[in-house]
Design an enzyme around this catalytic site. Structure first.
Site, PDB file in Angstrom:
ATOM      1  N   GLU A  27       0.853  -1.197   0.000  1.00 54.05           N
ATOM      2  CA  GLU A  27       0.000   0.000   0.000  1.00 54.05           C
ATOM      3  C   GLU A  27       0.884   1.240   0.000  1.00 54.05           C
ATOM      4  O   GLU A  27       1.994   1.226   0.557  1.00 54.05           O
ATOM      5  CB  GLU A  27      -0.891  -0.009   1.254  1.00 54.05           C
ATOM      6  N   ASN A 172     -12.106  -0.806  -1.055  1.00 52.92           N
ATOM      7  CA  ASN A 172     -11.463  -1.330   0.144  1.00 52.92           C
ATOM      8  C   ASN A 172     -12.265  -0.974   1.389  1.00 52.92           C
ATOM      9  O   ASN A 172     -12.623   0.201   1.587  1.00 52.92           O
ATOM     10  CB  ASN A 172     -10.056  -0.732   0.284  1.00 52.92           C
ATOM     11  N   GLU A 173     -12.545  -1.971   2.200  1.00 54.58           N
ATOM     12  CA  GLU A 173     -13.183  -1.766   3.519  1.00 54.58           C
ATOM     13  C   GLU A 173     -14.267  -0.691   3.492  1.00 54.58           C
ATOM     14  O   GLU A 173     -14.268   0.222   4.323  1.00 54.58           O
ATOM     15  CB  GLU A 173     -12.123  -1.433   4.586  1.00 54.58           C
ATOM     16  N   TYR A 244      -7.051  -8.428  11.730  1.00 51.66           N
ATOM     17  CA  TYR A 244      -5.728  -8.348  12.352  1.00 51.66           C
ATOM     18  C   TYR A 244      -5.840  -8.859  13.786  1.00 51.66           C
ATOM     19  O   TYR A 244      -6.857  -8.652  14.445  1.00 51.66           O
ATOM     20  CB  TYR A 244      -5.224  -6.904  12.336  1.00 51.66           C
ATOM     21  N   GLU A 292      -6.547  -9.154   3.689  1.00 50.68           N
ATOM     22  CA  GLU A 292      -5.710  -8.489   4.696  1.00 50.68           C
ATOM     23  C   GLU A 292      -5.752  -9.344   5.948  1.00 50.68           C
ATOM     24  O   GLU A 292      -6.829  -9.512   6.549  1.00 50.68           O
ATOM     25  CB  GLU A 292      -6.198  -7.078   5.015  1.00 50.68           C
TER      26      GLU A 292
HETATM   27  O1  AHR Z   1      -3.084  -2.602   6.256  1.00 54.25           O
HETATM   28  C1  AHR Z   1      -3.307  -1.413   6.931  1.00 54.25           C
HETATM   29  C2  AHR Z   1      -4.739  -0.915   6.786  1.00 54.25           C
HETATM   30  O2  AHR Z   1      -5.579  -1.802   7.448  1.00 54.25           O
HETATM   31  C3  AHR Z   1      -5.304  -0.869   5.386  1.00 54.25           C
HETATM   32  O3  AHR Z   1      -5.010   0.309   4.722  1.00 54.25           O
HETATM   33  C4  AHR Z   1      -6.771  -0.982   5.617  1.00 54.25           C
HETATM   34  O4  AHR Z   1      -7.442  -1.584   4.536  1.00 54.25           O
HETATM   35  C5  AHR Z   1      -6.885  -1.758   6.907  1.00 54.25           C
HETATM   36  O5  AHR Z   1      -7.743  -1.156   7.799  1.00 54.25           O
END
Ligand code: AHR
Length: 503
Positions: A27, A172-173, A244, A292
């Site tokens: 990114e 994205n998201e 995450y 992700e």
């Molecule tokens: O990977 C970091 C960020 O995490 C990305 O930009 C986003 O898509 C997610 O929230």
């Protein structure tokens, strides 16, 4: 020491090992691009400014696809800013990361880098501040051989052959209120369907990913996927999942069990996609692009973007320094992704360089490997053929977040052509080692080729630029095989790979 048993049989097929499971993500964020993969003037940089030392590590890591250019960044990005003569490219505000984007690196540089790094591109389009028209424009620029304004512009910029990019993320998201141009599920689903329809008018055989949830903790998780697929089911191939994982201070037990959270997330997305299939009377299945995933300490200092009048170029952001426990979790998350290879058809470790990354760089200087590099590289480079379920009988560990979970997790791969069998296993217990009895009795006679374990007495040991080799995956001397019965000791908080070849 506790005892665990496991059995692998060539009949326990879940699905093929998919190359795209070993994807990653670049990114325009912090130093991922600038002083990461791209640094003109670096001693190893080529004429285009691409760091060869980084490319070498990307190859060693075994990365297959790379998602680009974001992430949150893409939701405010104008791709046209990043093509053509560099001196004419505008500097812009990057709202997502409160930085200045110089646009020195763009689509053509990325595609050159992909060719050199031998990876497949996975391109994201901006459905935050932009829409259908710009989606077609970038596709025209990238994939049309010639004869249109955009394709001729690409050729004039030096790329004579079309890139023929196959995989595209539709935004994205878009479920996240932090996203520039955030939308409701109905608004986004409709836009994604329209963009996809138009893109397929250009290239019918594209593989398109609709945005799913940014984590399973979102209040909208579940209903988001159902509504989006209600609008876009026939137009897309995949629904994305992002998540995450991190250790809440002092709760290593729950952290080591993060794979169970990922597994539940995947099962729920599959159930929701299949419910949308039934409701819409569709025949095809929508699979998951888990594009992700990683360990990310989101509340730590490097994750806080600048503010006020400070709009720096390529600041240090999200440069998490990983420890051994983080690597064990990354290894176990890969086990989890492989265990779902029937429905997870693509995945991206976020991210690749400097930003929550397995590869780190010093501007003008060295590269080094984070702890998380090792389980990823070993899995990506050794998982081949079919993914096999491992039948497990394991002692339990008690966790604050997920209750009782198996200490042992494992998955196997079997390459019928070579006869190789590889078992990936994690011991997620904080304090107890496991004596594992592994039954491979249904295979032809096997020889133990490698038994590698990644662990450390101090699970919080971190690699650094000065020392990224003190703790490495090492030969596990306890592993023995006799008549396809294996016995091996898996230390507490460890990740292992056992590789067998035909005897
Ligand atoms: O990977 C970091 C960020 O995490 C990305 O930009 C986003 O898509 C997610 O929230």
């Amino acid at each position: 020491m506790k005892n665990a048993r496991a059995t692998v049989d060539p009949a326990f097929v879940i699905g093929p090992v998919r190359t795209r499971t070993f994807g990653s993500f670049v990114e325009h964020l912090g130093r991922c691009v600038y002083t990461g993969i791209y640094e003109p003037g670096h001693p190893t940089a080529d004429a285009e400014g691409l760091r060869q030392d980084v490319i070498d590590l990307v190859k060693e890591l075994g990365v297959s696809t790379v998602r680009y250019p974001g992430g949150n960044f893409v939701s405010g990005y104008r791709w046209e800013d990043g093509v053509g003569p560099k001196e004419a490219r505008p500097r812009r505000l990057d709202l997502a990361w409160h930085s200045t984007e110089t646009n020195e690196f763009g689509l053509d540089e990325f595609m050159t880098w992909c060719a050199k790094a031998n990876v497949e591109p996975m391109m994201a389009i901006n459905l935050g501040t932009r829409g259908v028209a710009e989606a077609i424009d970038i596709l025209d620029y990238a994939n049309i051989p010639g004869g249109t304004a955009f394709s001729e512009q690409r050729k004039a910029n030096g790329a004579h052959e079309p890139y023929r990019i196959k995989m595209w993320c539709l935004g994205n998201e878009m479920d996240g209120p932090w996203q520039t141009g955030h939308k409701t599920a109905a608004e986004y689903g409709r836009l994604a369907a329209e963009a996809a329809r138009a893109m397929r008018q250009v290239n019918p055989d594209l593989e398109l990913v609709a945005c799913g949830s940014s984590t399973s903790d979102m209040d909208t998780f579940g209903s988001w996927e159902y509504t989006v697929l209600g609008e876009a089911y026939e137009q897309v191939d995949y629904i994305s999942a992002h998540e995450y994982y991190f250790e809440d201070e002092g709760d290593l037990a729950s952290f080591l069990a993060s794979g169970d959270k990922m597994s539940n997330f995947i099962d729920s997305v599959v159930a929701t996609a299949d419910a949308a299939r039934a409701a819409g009377k569709h025949t095809k299945r929508i699979n998951i692009s888990f594009d992700e995933w990683n360990v990310w300490y989101q509340k730590s200092t490097p994750s806080v973007p600048p503010s006020g009048d400070d709009w720096p170029v390529a600041p240090v952001l999200l440069e998490d320094n990983y420890n051994v426990a983080d690597a064990v979790v990354v290894g176990d998350l890969l086990i989890t992704l492989l265990r779902h290879t029937d429905r997870v058809h693509s995945a991206s470790l976020a991210q690749l360089v400097n930003v929550i990354a397995p590869i780190m760089t010093e501007p003008g200087g060295r590269t080094w490997k984070q702890t998380t590099f090792h389980p990823f590289a070993l899995t990506a480079n050794n998982a081949r053929g079919q993914v096999l379920r491992v039948a497990i009988n394991s002692p339990k560990v008690t966790t604050a977040k997920y209750g009782e979970v198996d200490a042992l997790t494992a998955v196997a791969t079997y390459d019928e052509a070579t006869g190789d069998v590889v078992v990936f296993a994690a011991n997620r217990s904080v304090g107890d080692s496991l004596e594992l009895s592994l039954n491979l009795g249904s295979f032809e006679e096997l020889k133990l080729e490698d038994a590698l374990t990644y662990t450390n007495d101090d699970p919080y040991w971190q690699a650094s630029a000065d020392d990224d080799t003190s703790v490495l995956p090492t030969a596990n001397a306890s592993a023995v095989i006799e008549s396809n019965r294996v016995s091996v000791e898996l230390p507490a908080a460890s990740w292992s790979m056992l590789r067998f070849t035909a005897a």
